[in-house]
Design a protein around this motif. Structure first.
Motif, PDB file in Angstrom:
ATOM      1  N   TRP A  48      36.039-113.372  50.395  1.00  0.00           N
ATOM      2  CA  TRP A  48      35.786-111.967  51.088  1.00  0.00           C
ATOM      3  C   TRP A  48      35.194-110.417  50.054  1.00  0.00           C
ATOM      4  N   CYS A  49      35.879-109.086  50.337  1.00  0.00           N
ATOM      5  CA  CYS A  49      34.970-108.416  48.788  1.00  0.00           C
ATOM      6  C   CYS A  49      35.992-108.182  48.638  1.00  0.00           C
ATOM      7  N   GLN A  52      38.792-105.966  50.874  1.00  0.00           N
ATOM      8  CA  GLN A  52      38.538-106.679  52.215  1.00  0.00           C
ATOM      9  C   GLN A  52      38.207-106.202  52.970  1.00  0.00           C
ATOM     10  N   GLN A  53      37.211-104.919  52.828  1.00  0.00           N
ATOM     11  CA  GLN A  53      36.920-104.665  54.628  1.00  0.00           C
ATOM     12  C   GLN A  53      36.021-105.177  55.252  1.00  0.00           C
ATOM     13  N   ALA A  55      34.506-110.234  55.786  1.00  0.00           N
ATOM     14  CA  ALA A  55      34.766-111.675  54.885  1.00  0.00           C
ATOM     15  C   ALA A  55      33.504-111.883  55.582  1.00  0.00           C
ATOM     16  N   CYS A  56      33.566-113.674  55.082  1.00  0.00           N
ATOM     17  CA  CYS A  56      31.744-114.158  55.227  1.00  0.00           C
ATOM     18  C   CYS A  56      32.144-115.614  54.863  1.00  0.00           C
ATOM     19  N   THR A  74      28.489-113.616  59.335  1.00  0.00           N
ATOM     20  CA  THR A  74      29.859-112.332  58.016  1.00  0.00           C
ATOM     21  C   THR A  74      30.117-111.549  59.548  1.00  0.00           C
ATOM     22  N   ALA A 108      31.685-110.732  49.476  1.00  0.00           N
ATOM     23  CA  ALA A 108      32.097-111.973  50.068  1.00  0.00           C
ATOM     24  C   ALA A 108      31.499-112.658  49.790  1.00  0.00           C
ATOM     25  N   THR A 111      32.894-114.752  46.617  1.00  0.00           N
ATOM     26  CA  THR A 111      33.023-115.576  47.291  1.00  0.00           C
ATOM     27  C   THR A 111      33.251-117.080  47.684  1.00  0.00           C
TER      28      THR A 111
END
Length: 230
Positions: A48-49, A52-53, A55-56, A74, A108, A111
């Motif tokens: 996630w970035c 948190q907008q 996710a991957c 994604t 994302a 991470t």
């Protein structure tokens, strides 16, 4: 090698037993991993970035330390789709250590790579106990017919209730409601199957009809609604 004065003046004490690395389960074997080339396995991870907008979900198939296959999925951020396109090109052929220290364009995805690296080097892969692991191409099996990601998109409000927008089965076109206005089923289009039919020469209207199905007690509906417009 530089040593401090304190260390230079120490007397030497011989090293006793050589405690090697703990073996990890890996593709049906127990391996003492000392170098990157000792690592193999297929596994998944989620990243996630910072805001948190988005996710991957990242899937890697690693053979002898080299990433042979990468699947990047994604959700939630439009820019991530383009980042994933670049990352898919970047990842294949790199060692897992190189990949961990490479900018994969999106936080994302970076991470997710970090989380996967931990699973891989600690022997927590999906193929830890599968003899010889999985062949290159196994990552695509998660996508199913038409090679589309498994997406679930639902929306709800107190004022107007729930809306089903997309299920694993496909794009939801109608929701079935009973006499109490409660959901009892839904109609969906399997977009992967529809596009495959169109590519084979089937007329779009016919392909849409063939790829349309329903779930639950759809046929018993008192009425149906379009979840996007009603």
């Amino acid at each position: 090698m530089l040593y401090s004065t304190e260390v230079e003046h120490m007397c030497r004490v011989a090293k006793g037993p050589n405690h090697g690395s703990a073996p990890i389960p890996q593709e049906g074997r127990w391996v003492q991993s000392k170098e990157i080339k000792d690592i193999s396995g297929l596994t998944h991870g989620v990243g996630w970035c910072a805001p948190q907008q988005g996710a991957c979900k990242l899937t890697l198939n690693v053979k002898e330390g080299i990433i042979q296959e990468a699947l990047i999925e994604t959700i939630g951020c439009s820019g991530m789709t383009h980042s994933a396109a670049m990352a898919a090109e970047i990842l294949s052929g790199k060692t897992i250590l190189e990949a961990l220290n490479t900018d994969l364009v999106c936080d994302a995805i970076n991470t997710a790579m970090r989380e996967l690296f931990l699973q891989i080097v600690y022997g927590r892969t999906q193929t830890a106990f599968s003899e010889d692991g999985l062949p290159i191409g196994a990552g695509l099996e998660d996508l199913g017919k038409g090679l589309r990601s498994q997406i679930g998109t639902m929306y709800g409000t107190v004022a107007k209730g729930v809306r089903y927008l997309e299920m694993a089965e496909g794009y939801v076109t109608r929701m079935a409601l009973d006499e109490n206005e409660e959901v009892i089923g839904y109609e969906f289009v399997h977009l992967g199957k529809m596009m495959e039919s169109i590519e084979k020469g089937v007329e779009p209207a016919e392909a849409l009809k063939k790829a349309t199905s329903n779930y639950g007690r759809f046929s018993e509906a008192a009425r149906t609604i379009n979840p996007r417009h009603q």
